[in-house]
Design an enzyme around this catalytic site. Structure first.
Site, PDB file in Angstrom:
ATOM      1  N   LYS A   1     -14.894   5.835  -0.520  1.00 50.75           N
ATOM      2  CA  LYS A   1     -14.297   5.760   0.824  1.00 50.75           C
ATOM      3  C   LYS A   1     -13.200   6.814   0.957  1.00 50.75           C
ATOM      4  O   LYS A   1     -12.449   7.051   0.027  1.00 50.75           O
ATOM      5  CB  LYS A   1     -13.687   4.368   1.029  1.00 50.75           C
TER       6      LYS A   1
ATOM      7  N   ARG B   1       0.817  -1.216   0.000  1.00 51.94           N
ATOM      8  CA  ARG B   1       0.000   0.000   0.000  1.00 51.94           C
ATOM      9  C   ARG B   1       0.847   1.261   0.000  1.00 51.94           C
ATOM     10  O   ARG B   1       0.356   2.341  -0.277  1.00 51.94           O
ATOM     11  CB  ARG B   1      -0.980  -0.026   1.185  1.00 51.94           C
TER      12      ARG B   1
END
Ligand code: R5P
Length: 300
Positions: A190, A95
């Site tokens: 989100k 990530r």
């Protein structure tokens, strides 16, 4: 060239399954920690000119698992292995694939640089961002568990179901499931406010009266899934939620948070060992078969 397989302590379960799938005996080696936490590795057989595969997902504790893999690779290199392939079904730090702020590192690139110093090739599964392949200075085989997970989902009433991408990063992934399962897709907008805190701004697509299947590449703290489930229920989705993700890190109180919600099924792979979780809705799909097929393909 003889095939030899070793694994670190991250997932000896999958290591055993992989040997069974390839019909090879596990390699003979020792891996232990000294009292001062240093890791000691010793390969206890002749592997001169062997084709060596090192299985190790780099989930928490990430640094320890990464170092075990690097030490195994260094030992194999010094013992004369002809080729060393890292089998890293879950690639930690994925990530951190870009800098959002000036003072940050690019963690995924650093991990790739470190691994490229000792490995010749890499096999991995559902990288968080496929572009990470380009961080490696060596050939990468990218596998996907989506067909296996989709097969295990087998919707019984497809007309009542909807796939849900819990963030915009999961849109392509959800489309992959939709292509196999022939289901509609809804998307959530989100916003991540911190490592643990996420909010859902809006839902794009119809979920009212539908049974949602939330799909993601990984579940870490569960924050993304919890917020998605809450938003779906607010929007009128049926309170029978399924979650499917390739990598079930399930850290901290993730499963307790899931238990407070109408989550009926959580489907993950064994990229991370799920033995002993003690959580009834959890089902696990094995990766050994597709990893073995990839290894057979590399052996030629
Ligand atoms: C984010 O981009 C990932 O695809 C996952 O949605 C996220 O990393 C899951 O983390 P957590 O379970 O902590 O919300």
């Amino acid at each position: 060239m003889k095939t030899t397989i070793y694994w670190g302590r991250a997932n000896s379960f999958l290591g055993g399954r992989l040997c069974e799938a390839l019909d090879v005996s596990p390699g003979r080696f020792t891996l232990e920690s000294f009292p001062d936490d240093e890791i000691r590795v010793e390969i206890k057989e002749e592997i001169q000119e062997n084709d060596v595969y090192l299985l190790q997902p780099t989930h928490p504790p990430v640094a320890g698992h990464l170092l075990e893999l690097l030490l195994l690779a260094d030992a194999a290199r010094r013992a004369g292995a002809a080729r060393i392939t890292g089998v890293i079904p879950y690639f930690g730090y994925a990530r951190q694939d870009r800098r959002d702020r000036g003072g940050e590192p690019v963690g995924a690139r650093l991990m790739a640089d470190l691994l490229s110093t000792r490995l010749d090739r890499l096999i991995t599964v559902d990288l968080h961002n496929p572009a990470i392949e380009g961080f490696f200075g060596l050939p990468v085989v990218r596998l996907s568990a989506v067909p296996l997970l989709a097969e295990a989902l087998k919707p019984v009433e497809p007309e009542k179901m909807v796939l849900v991408a819990p963030d915009l990063g999961a849109v392509k992934l959800a489309q992959g499931y939709a292509d196999i399962l022939d289901l509609p897709v809804a998307y959530l907008h989100k916003v991540r406010e911190s490592g643990r805190k996420v909010t859902v701004r809006r839902i794009i697509g119809s979920v009212e009266g539908k049974t949602p299947i939330i799909v993601d590449d990984m579940i870490s703290t569960g924050g993304t899934i919890v917020k998605a489930a809450e938003a779906l229920i607010r929007e009128g989705a049926r309170e029978e939620i399924t979650v499917a993700a390739t990598h079930g890190l399930l850290v901290g109180d993730c499963l307790e948070r899931f238990s407070d919600l109408p989550i009926r099924r959580v489907l993950v792979t064994d990229s991370i060992n799920q033995e002993g979780r003690g959580y009834d809705p959890l089902s696990v799909v094995g990766l050994a078969r597709i990893l073995a097929e990839a290894i057979r393909g590399l052996r030629g």
